[in-house]
Design an enzyme around this catalytic site. Structure first.
Site, PDB file in Angstrom:
ATOM      1  N   ASP A 184       0.852  -1.200   0.000  1.00 33.43           N
ATOM      2  CA  ASP A 184       0.000   0.000   0.000  1.00 33.43           C
ATOM      3  C   ASP A 184       0.882   1.241   0.000  1.00 33.43           C
ATOM      4  OD1 ASP A 184      -2.301  -1.516   0.157  1.00 33.43           O
ATOM      5  OD2 ASP A 184      -2.710  -1.078   2.262  1.00 33.43           O
ATOM      6  N   ARG A 203      -1.535  -0.775  -8.149  1.00 33.37           N
ATOM      7  CA  ARG A 203      -2.910  -0.344  -7.888  1.00 33.37           C
ATOM      8  C   ARG A 203      -2.883   1.178  -8.040  1.00 33.37           C
ATOM      9  NH1 ARG A 203      -4.003  -1.111  -2.049  1.00 33.37           N
ATOM     10  NH2 ARG A 203      -4.522  -3.252  -2.602  1.00 33.37           N
TER      11      ARG A 203
HETATM   12  P1  FAD Z   1     -14.346   9.421  -4.294  1.00 34.84           P
HETATM   13  O1  FAD Z   1     -14.564  10.595  -5.171  1.00 34.84           O
HETATM   14  O2  FAD Z   1     -13.736   9.634  -2.955  1.00 34.84           O
HETATM   15  O3  FAD Z   1     -15.679   8.644  -4.078  1.00 34.84           O
HETATM   16  C1  FAD Z   1     -16.549   8.353  -5.156  1.00 34.84           C
HETATM   17  C2  FAD Z   1     -17.843   7.844  -4.591  1.00 34.84           C
HETATM   18  O4  FAD Z   1     -17.600   6.578  -3.959  1.00 34.84           O
HETATM   19  C3  FAD Z   1     -18.465   8.712  -3.474  1.00 34.84           C
HETATM   20  O5  FAD Z   1     -19.274   9.707  -3.985  1.00 34.84           O
HETATM   21  C4  FAD Z   1     -19.230   7.692  -2.669  1.00 34.84           C
HETATM   22  O6  FAD Z   1     -20.450   7.409  -3.323  1.00 34.84           O
HETATM   23  C5  FAD Z   1     -18.373   6.470  -2.776  1.00 34.84           C
HETATM   24  N1  FAD Z   1     -17.476   6.327  -1.641  1.00 34.84           N
HETATM   25  C6  FAD Z   1     -16.132   6.543  -1.624  1.00 34.84           C
HETATM   26  N2  FAD Z   1     -15.614   6.271  -0.418  1.00 34.84           N
HETATM   27  C7  FAD Z   1     -16.655   5.882   0.362  1.00 34.84           C
HETATM   28  C8  FAD Z   1     -16.772   5.459   1.728  1.00 34.84           C
HETATM   29  N3  FAD Z   1     -15.720   5.374   2.529  1.00 34.84           N
HETATM   30  N4  FAD Z   1     -17.998   5.124   2.165  1.00 34.84           N
HETATM   31  C9  FAD Z   1     -19.070   5.170   1.354  1.00 34.84           C
HETATM   32  N5  FAD Z   1     -19.026   5.559   0.074  1.00 34.84           N
HETATM   33  C10 FAD Z   1     -17.853   5.914  -0.416  1.00 34.84           C
HETATM   34  N6  FAD Z   1      -5.395   5.144  -0.611  1.00 34.84           N
HETATM   35  C11 FAD Z   1      -4.098   5.350  -0.360  1.00 34.84           C
HETATM   36  O7  FAD Z   1      -3.673   6.488  -0.132  1.00 34.84           O
HETATM   37  N7  FAD Z   1      -3.216   4.299  -0.356  1.00 34.84           N
HETATM   38  C12 FAD Z   1      -3.602   3.026  -0.637  1.00 34.84           C
HETATM   39  O8  FAD Z   1      -2.769   2.110  -0.641  1.00 34.84           O
HETATM   40  C13 FAD Z   1      -4.976   2.789  -0.924  1.00 34.84           C
HETATM   41  N8  FAD Z   1      -5.436   1.552  -1.222  1.00 34.84           N
HETATM   42  C14 FAD Z   1      -6.728   1.399  -1.648  1.00 34.84           C
HETATM   43  C15 FAD Z   1      -7.182   0.144  -2.055  1.00 34.84           C
HETATM   44  C16 FAD Z   1      -8.424  -0.001  -2.633  1.00 34.84           C
HETATM   45  C17 FAD Z   1      -8.859  -1.343  -3.145  1.00 34.84           C
HETATM   46  C18 FAD Z   1      -9.280   1.136  -2.757  1.00 34.84           C
HETATM   47  C19 FAD Z   1     -10.606   1.019  -3.417  1.00 34.84           C
HETATM   48  C20 FAD Z   1      -8.879   2.353  -2.254  1.00 34.84           C
HETATM   49  C21 FAD Z   1      -7.618   2.505  -1.699  1.00 34.84           C
HETATM   50  N9  FAD Z   1      -7.185   3.727  -1.198  1.00 34.84           N
HETATM   51  C22 FAD Z   1      -5.862   3.908  -0.893  1.00 34.84           C
HETATM   52  C23 FAD Z   1      -8.165   4.820  -0.950  1.00 34.84           C
HETATM   53  C24 FAD Z   1      -8.303   5.733  -2.124  1.00 34.84           C
HETATM   54  O9  FAD Z   1      -7.127   6.477  -2.284  1.00 34.84           O
HETATM   55  C25 FAD Z   1      -9.502   6.697  -1.961  1.00 34.84           C
HETATM   56  O10 FAD Z   1      -9.296   7.480  -0.848  1.00 34.84           O
HETATM   57  C26 FAD Z   1     -10.841   6.002  -1.845  1.00 34.84           C
HETATM   58  O11 FAD Z   1     -10.912   4.895  -2.674  1.00 34.84           O
HETATM   59  C27 FAD Z   1     -11.977   6.978  -2.246  1.00 34.84           C
HETATM   60  O12 FAD Z   1     -11.775   7.421  -3.563  1.00 34.84           O
HETATM   61  P2  FAD Z   1     -12.720   7.047  -4.800  1.00 34.84           P
HETATM   62  O13 FAD Z   1     -11.833   6.795  -5.967  1.00 34.84           O
HETATM   63  O14 FAD Z   1     -13.639   5.957  -4.462  1.00 34.84           O
HETATM   64  O15 FAD Z   1     -13.464   8.394  -5.162  1.00 34.84           O
END
Ligand code: FAD
Length: 302
Positions: free
Chosen positions: A123, A179
């Site tokens: 990560d 990722r």
């Molecule tokens: P956003 O614009 O944040 O969200 C889009 C939509 O998704 C929102 O409108 C909402 O409907 C939904 N949504 C998003 N988050 C949530 C929530 N928590 N609860 C409910 N609904 C939600 N980040 C790192 O910095 N380092 C990592 O190693 C890392 N690993 C990850 C691994 C995976 C498999 C995923 C999916 C995410 C990871 N992340 C990591 C987190 C990532 O960086 C984002 O902060 C997170 O995924 C929210 O971004 P989004 O692309 O979904 O878009």
């Protein structure tokens, strides 16, 4: 405003209160919980990546304990025949205390996964860790070319150039495996894009670079416009199914997840478990403060 205020005081919330929200995002405290949830997801045709919660340790004895836990996890998951791999955070192994100690612990974990032909995803944590985590990936990939991958964050301004630089260790035989996500930590504006549109635009630029150059990408997002953009890029470059997958967090947007699977794309869900769920949960709550106010409401309206 109210949501922001709630997000700020979250780390001081009573644990029991945070758990009301958190149980949706976390498999549970034990390895049995992780196995149960992973099997449920596998039964729906979803792969998993399992993460033992815990990060930013203060003492290297914790790093040793965390390593042993991962080694045991890998043996158990192998025995249980689960379709999944593992994610880990280098600060759980002492990255910020002693880089070499953390490297040796993580190397042992990757070696164990490799012995089963499996895979460890490193990560990406906050920006003081970025260089060190890239260096860690370079060293590990040199020894385990198919068993380790890294995460990149589209909100960091440096990301595209990091991806370009890493092409020196990419080959058709051993593609770099990443990722790509938006990034979850709060970073200064000098080094990170802040606006939704900017982050999305750079996410798709980074993704295009990776797909057209044959890197393997886990497209980690719940954001519909990015998912639609990814579909277009996959079509544009005629990317074969074995060169990418979609990834989502456990408990987030299950309907959207289903629609991606129905289109025939590979889906992997991040399944965190462990006793250290509090830090992970408060970060998720800060990211999505609306949820925090829902918790408050749930408290008063029950
Ligand atoms: P956003 O614009 O944040 O969200 C889009 C939509 O998704 C929102 O409108 C909402 O409907 C939904 N949504 C998003 N988050 C949530 C929530 N928590 N609860 C409910 N609904 C939600 N980040 C790192 O910095 N380092 C990592 O190693 C890392 N690993 C990850 C691994 C995976 C498999 C995923 C999916 C995410 C990871 N992340 C990591 C987190 C990532 O960086 C984002 O902060 C997170 O995924 C929210 O971004 P989004 O692309 O979904 O878009």
């Amino acid at each position: 405003m109210f949501n922001k205020m709630i997000a700020g005081i979250l780390p001081y919330f009573p644990k029991k209160l945070v758990w009301i929200f958190s149980k949706r995002y976390i498999a549970g405290e034990t390895i049995e919980d992780a196995i149960r949830v992973s099997k449920e997801l596998n039964a729906q045709g979803i792969k998993v990546t399992i993460d033992i919660l815990g990060e930013f340790i203060k003492d290297l004895s914790e790093a040793e304990r965390n390593k042993v836990e991962y080694l045991e996890l890998i043996d158990t998951i192998q025995k249980e025949n689960i379709d999944g791999n593992y994610s880990l955070k280098p600060t759980s192994f002492g990255l910020l205390i002693d880089k070499e100690v953390s490297y040796n612990h993580i190397r042992e974990i990757v070696a164990k996964a490799a012995s089963y032909g499996n895979f460890i995803r490193v990560d990406m944590e906050d920006s003081p860790c970025t260089d060190m985590e890239i260096e860690l990936f370079r060293r590990l990939k040199a020894e385990f070319p198919d068993n380790v991958g890294l995460v990149f964050q589209a909100y960091l301004k440096r990301t595209l150039s990091d991806l370009q630089n890493l092409m020196d260790i990419h080959s058709d035989e051993h593609p770099n495996n990443y990722r790509l996500c938006k990034g979850i930590y709060v970073e200064p504006a000098e080094i990170a894009y802040k606006k939704y549109e900017e982050i999305n635009q750079h996410f798709l630029e980074d993704l295009e670079f990776l797909l057209k150059n044959g890197n393997y990408v886990g497209i980690a997002t719940h954001d519909k416009p990015i998912i639609e953009g990814a579909y277009k890029l996959i079509e544009k470059y005629n990317v074969p199914k074995d060169k990418y997958e979609f990834q989502m967090l456990y408990g987030v947007t299950p309907e959207l997840r289903k629609s991606i699977i129905e289109k025939g794309h590979t889906m992997r869900v991040y399944v965190p478990f462990g006793k250290e769920w509090f830090g992970y949960s408060t970060r998720r709550l800060k990211e999505n403060p609306k949820m925090a106010s829902h918790i408050i409401k749930a408290l008063f309206y029950r």
